[in-house]
Design a protein around this motif. Structure first.
Motif, PDB file in Angstrom:
ATOM      1  N   ILE A  35       0.869  -1.173   0.000  1.00  0.00           N
ATOM      2  CA  ILE A  35       0.000   0.000   0.000  1.00  0.00           C
ATOM      3  C   ILE A  35       0.908   1.225   0.000  1.00  0.00           C
ATOM      4  O   ILE A  35       1.804   1.341   0.841  1.00  0.00           O
ATOM      5  N   VAL A  36       0.693   2.118  -0.952  1.00  0.00           N
ATOM      6  CA  VAL A  36       1.540   3.304  -1.095  1.00  0.00           C
ATOM      7  C   VAL A  36       0.750   4.554  -0.730  1.00  0.00           C
ATOM      8  O   VAL A  36      -0.395   4.712  -1.149  1.00  0.00           O
ATOM      9  N   ASP A  37       1.389   5.435   0.031  1.00  0.00           N
ATOM     10  CA  ASP A  37       0.768   6.690   0.476  1.00  0.00           C
ATOM     11  C   ASP A  37      -0.579   6.430   1.154  1.00  0.00           C
ATOM     12  O   ASP A  37      -1.637   6.826   0.667  1.00  0.00           O
ATOM     13  N   ALA A  38      -0.512   5.746   2.272  1.00  0.00           N
ATOM     14  CA  ALA A  38      -1.723   5.369   3.008  1.00  0.00           C
ATOM     15  C   ALA A  38      -2.034   6.353   4.121  1.00  0.00           C
ATOM     16  O   ALA A  38      -1.141   7.002   4.668  1.00  0.00           O
ATOM     17  N   ALA A  39      -3.313   6.484   4.439  1.00  0.00           N
ATOM     18  CA  ALA A  39      -3.775   7.263   5.587  1.00  0.00           C
ATOM     19  C   ALA A  39      -4.846   6.457   6.303  1.00  0.00           C
ATOM     20  O   ALA A  39      -5.588   5.697   5.667  1.00  0.00           O
ATOM     21  N   LEU A  40      -4.908   6.600   7.646  1.00  0.00           N
ATOM     22  CA  LEU A  40      -5.853   5.818   8.450  1.00  0.00           C
ATOM     23  C   LEU A  40      -6.768   6.746   9.235  1.00  0.00           C
ATOM     24  O   LEU A  40      -6.643   6.906  10.454  1.00  0.00           O
ATOM     25  N   PRO A  41      -7.753   7.361   8.557  1.00  0.00           N
ATOM     26  CA  PRO A  41      -8.671   8.281   9.249  1.00  0.00           C
ATOM     27  C   PRO A  41      -9.412   7.641  10.408  1.00  0.00           C
ATOM     28  O   PRO A  41      -9.751   8.323  11.382  1.00  0.00           O
ATOM     29  N   VAL A  42      -9.657   6.331  10.331  1.00  0.00           N
ATOM     30  CA  VAL A  42     -10.414   5.656  11.379  1.00  0.00           C
ATOM     31  C   VAL A  42      -9.696   5.727  12.729  1.00  0.00           C
ATOM     32  O   VAL A  42     -10.338   5.671  13.785  1.00  0.00           O
ATOM     33  N   LEU A  43      -8.361   5.854  12.705  1.00  0.00           N
ATOM     34  CA  LEU A  43      -7.601   5.893  13.951  1.00  0.00           C
ATOM     35  C   LEU A  43      -7.331   7.305  14.443  1.00  0.00           C
ATOM     36  O   LEU A  43      -6.721   7.488  15.514  1.00  0.00           O
ATOM     37  N   ALA A  44      -7.757   8.308  13.702  1.00  0.00           N
ATOM     38  CA  ALA A  44      -7.480   9.703  14.069  1.00  0.00           C
ATOM     39  C   ALA A  44      -7.964  10.071  15.467  1.00  0.00           C
ATOM     40  O   ALA A  44      -7.240  10.756  16.211  1.00  0.00           O
ATOM     41  N   PRO A  45      -9.164   9.632  15.901  1.00  0.00           N
ATOM     42  CA  PRO A  45      -9.616  10.017  17.251  1.00  0.00           C
ATOM     43  C   PRO A  45      -8.693   9.534  18.362  1.00  0.00           C
ATOM     44  O   PRO A  45      -8.587  10.170  19.410  1.00  0.00           O
ATOM     45  N   LEU A  46      -8.003   8.408  18.145  1.00  0.00           N
ATOM     46  CA  LEU A  46      -7.122   7.862  19.169  1.00  0.00           C
ATOM     47  C   LEU A  46      -5.682   8.336  19.008  1.00  0.00           C
ATOM     48  O   LEU A  46      -4.958   8.493  19.993  1.00  0.00           O
ATOM     49  N   ALA A  47      -5.265   8.563  17.766  1.00  0.00           N
ATOM     50  CA  ALA A  47      -3.879   8.938  17.500  1.00  0.00           C
ATOM     51  C   ALA A  47      -3.619  10.417  17.733  1.00  0.00           C
ATOM     52  O   ALA A  47      -2.467  10.831  17.887  1.00  0.00           O
ATOM     53  N   GLY A  48      -4.676  11.232  17.731  1.00  0.00           N
ATOM     54  CA  GLY A  48      -4.498  12.664  17.879  1.00  0.00           C
ATOM     55  C   GLY A  48      -4.442  13.381  16.554  1.00  0.00           C
ATOM     56  O   GLY A  48      -4.672  14.593  16.467  1.00  0.00           O
ATOM     57  N   SER A  49      -4.149  12.641  15.493  1.00  0.00           N
ATOM     58  CA  SER A  49      -4.168  13.133  14.114  1.00  0.00           C
ATOM     59  C   SER A  49      -4.251  11.904  13.216  1.00  0.00           C
ATOM     60  O   SER A  49      -4.123  10.767  13.690  1.00  0.00           O
ATOM     61  N   THR A  50      -4.472  12.108  11.931  1.00  0.00           N
ATOM     62  CA  THR A  50      -4.621  10.968  11.033  1.00  0.00           C
ATOM     63  C   THR A  50      -3.273  10.305  10.765  1.00  0.00           C
ATOM     64  O   THR A  50      -2.367  10.941  10.193  1.00  0.00           O
ATOM     65  N   PRO A  51      -3.082   9.037  11.166  1.00  0.00           N
ATOM     66  CA  PRO A  51      -1.831   8.338  10.873  1.00  0.00           C
ATOM     67  C   PRO A  51      -1.640   8.161   9.369  1.00  0.00           C
ATOM     68  O   PRO A  51      -2.597   7.888   8.637  1.00  0.00           O
ATOM     69  N   THR A  52      -0.414   8.330   8.909  1.00  0.00           N
ATOM     70  CA  THR A  52      -0.089   8.140   7.496  1.00  0.00           C
ATOM     71  C   THR A  52       1.148   7.263   7.375  1.00  0.00           C
ATOM     72  O   THR A  52       1.910   7.096   8.335  1.00  0.00           O
ATOM     73  N   ALA A  53       1.363   6.712   6.176  1.00  0.00           N
ATOM     74  CA  ALA A  53       2.550   5.901   5.915  1.00  0.00           C
ATOM     75  C   ALA A  53       2.897   5.994   4.439  1.00  0.00           C
ATOM     76  O   ALA A  53       2.012   6.014   3.590  1.00  0.00           O
ATOM     77  N   ARG A  54       4.199   6.064   4.146  1.00  0.00           N
ATOM     78  CA  ARG A  54       4.625   6.068   2.743  1.00  0.00           C
ATOM     79  C   ARG A  54       4.395   4.695   2.118  1.00  0.00           C
ATOM     80  O   ARG A  54       3.921   4.592   0.994  1.00  0.00           O
ATOM     81  N   VAL A  55       4.751   3.664   2.853  1.00  0.00           N
ATOM     82  CA  VAL A  55       4.601   2.289   2.343  1.00  0.00           C
ATOM     83  C   VAL A  55       4.231   1.355   3.488  1.00  0.00           C
ATOM     84  O   VAL A  55       4.804   1.439   4.579  1.00  0.00           O
ATOM     85  N   ILE A  56       3.274   0.481   3.220  1.00  0.00           N
ATOM     86  CA  ILE A  56       2.949  -0.634   4.116  1.00  0.00           C
ATOM     87  C   ILE A  56       2.985  -1.872   3.236  1.00  0.00           C
ATOM     88  O   ILE A  56       2.189  -1.994   2.305  1.00  0.00           O
ATOM     89  N   SER A  57       3.910  -2.788   3.492  1.00  0.00           N
ATOM     90  CA  SER A  57       4.042  -3.940   2.594  1.00  0.00           C
ATOM     91  C   SER A  57       4.400  -5.209   3.351  1.00  0.00           C
ATOM     92  O   SER A  57       4.923  -5.168   4.471  1.00  0.00           O
ATOM     93  N   SER A  58       4.112  -6.343   2.716  1.00  0.00           N
ATOM     94  CA  SER A  58       4.471  -7.646   3.275  1.00  0.00           C
ATOM     95  C   SER A  58       4.882  -8.565   2.132  1.00  0.00           C
ATOM     96  O   SER A  58       4.492  -8.364   0.979  1.00  0.00           O
ATOM     97  N   GLU A  59       5.681  -9.567   2.475  1.00  0.00           N
ATOM     98  CA  GLU A  59       6.117 -10.531   1.467  1.00  0.00           C
ATOM     99  C   GLU A  59       6.450 -11.852   2.144  1.00  0.00           C
ATOM    100  O   GLU A  59       6.982 -11.883   3.253  1.00  0.00           O
ATOM    101  N   CYS A  60       6.120 -12.960   1.466  1.00  0.00           N
ATOM    102  CA  CYS A  60       6.545 -14.280   1.920  1.00  0.00           C
ATOM    103  C   CYS A  60       7.137 -15.034   0.736  1.00  0.00           C
ATOM    104  O   CYS A  60       6.753 -14.813  -0.424  1.00  0.00           O
TER     105      CYS A  60
END
Length: 275
Positions: free
Chosen positions: A111-136
């Motif tokens: 996931i590239v350039d992600a934001a998590l508005p659902v967690l904003a009330p707990l985080a204090g602001s909207t968490p964001t990430a440049r990359v979220i990835s997994s591989e096996c």
């Protein structure tokens, strides 16, 4: 008398016919096996309380977004994705490939350039990430898995260590649990790695968001048959009277997952980095 005999013959013929039908159907049912590799970018199944993402409570079930499989399609991608306001992303993609019909498997999701508005009330602001990835990756030597969380800041929820073992958890009791680099070993020997698994725990605690699960960047690999190319032991030979020494670790590399550890791969090498 004759009609009774005919009825008896009909019944006698019906039983073998049903048995033959059952024999014919069974193989097709057993043939439905899991693919050697699969992946998807994101999924969400949650029920939010009123006030979290609007005045009214909402229920969201997205299914798997951008799914792929070694059985096809081998890759998938979607752009500018709003997961019903829970998560937004510029690009969500996945791929799952196998070398030949029984060779090594490589599954990945990002996931590239992600934001998590659902967690904003707990985080204090909207968490964001440049990359979220997994591989096996799966070879005759075993299954290895890793996750990458680049530029992710969860604010007041907690900090993600620069390097961490699989299945690290942080969050708020009774409200939220975030599992980082989640690794789940299945009964058939396959391994699933989720870069981020967000669990809304519901409850009546102050600040509760709702209940349900959000999974970001998930990849699964099955066991691959063949002869291992490396020695079964990961420890170096010991000198007489001295215990064996573990192999040196590279920068940011985590330890080998102990055999039989709960929810982790069997002897798999797992790593997660955050920067």
């Amino acid at each position: 008398m004759r009609s009774a005999l005919l009825r008896g013959r009909t019944v006698g013929l019906a039983v073998p016919a049903l048995a033959l039908l059952a024999t014919a159907v069974a193989p097709s049912a057993l043939a439905a096996e899991s693919p050697a590799g699969s992946a998807y970018g994101a999924s969400a199944s949650v029920s939010l309380l009123p006030g979290v993402l609007g005045d009214k409570g909402i229920t969201v079930d997205t299914g798997k977004i951008a799914p792929s499989s070694t059985e096809g399609p081998e890759s998938a991608q979607v752009v500018n994705v709003p997961l019903k306001g829970l998560v937004t992303a510029k690009v969500i993609s996945s791929s799952a490939k196998q070398d030949g019909s029984s060779g090594p498997v490589d599954s990945k999701a990002s996931i590239v350039d992600a934001a998590l508005p659902v967690l904003a009330p707990l985080a204090g602001s909207t968490p964001t990430a440049r990359v979220i990835s997994s591989e096996c990756k799966s070879t005759p030597d075993g299954i290895t898995a890793s996750s990458e969380l680049a530029g992710l800041d969860l604010g007041k929820i907690g900090k993600i260590p620069v390097s961490t073992k699989p299945n690290q958890k942080l969050g708020i009791d009774g409200v939220l649990q975030v599992i980082v680099n989640e690794q789940i070993k299945h009964s058939d020997g396959s391994l699933t790695v989720n870069a981020l698994h967000i669990k809304l725990l519901g409850g009546d605690v102050t600040g509760a968001l709702g209940k349900g699960d959000i999974v970001l960047a998930s990849a699964t690999c099955a066991k691959v048959a063949g002869n291992p190319t490396t020695p079964p032991s990961s420890t170096q030979p010991s000198e007489p009277g001295k215990p064996g020494t573990p192999p040196a670790e590279g920068p940011g590399q985590v330890t080998v997952v102990p055999v039989g550890a709960p929810e982790t791969g069997d002897g798999s090498l797992a790593a997660v980095t955050a920067r």
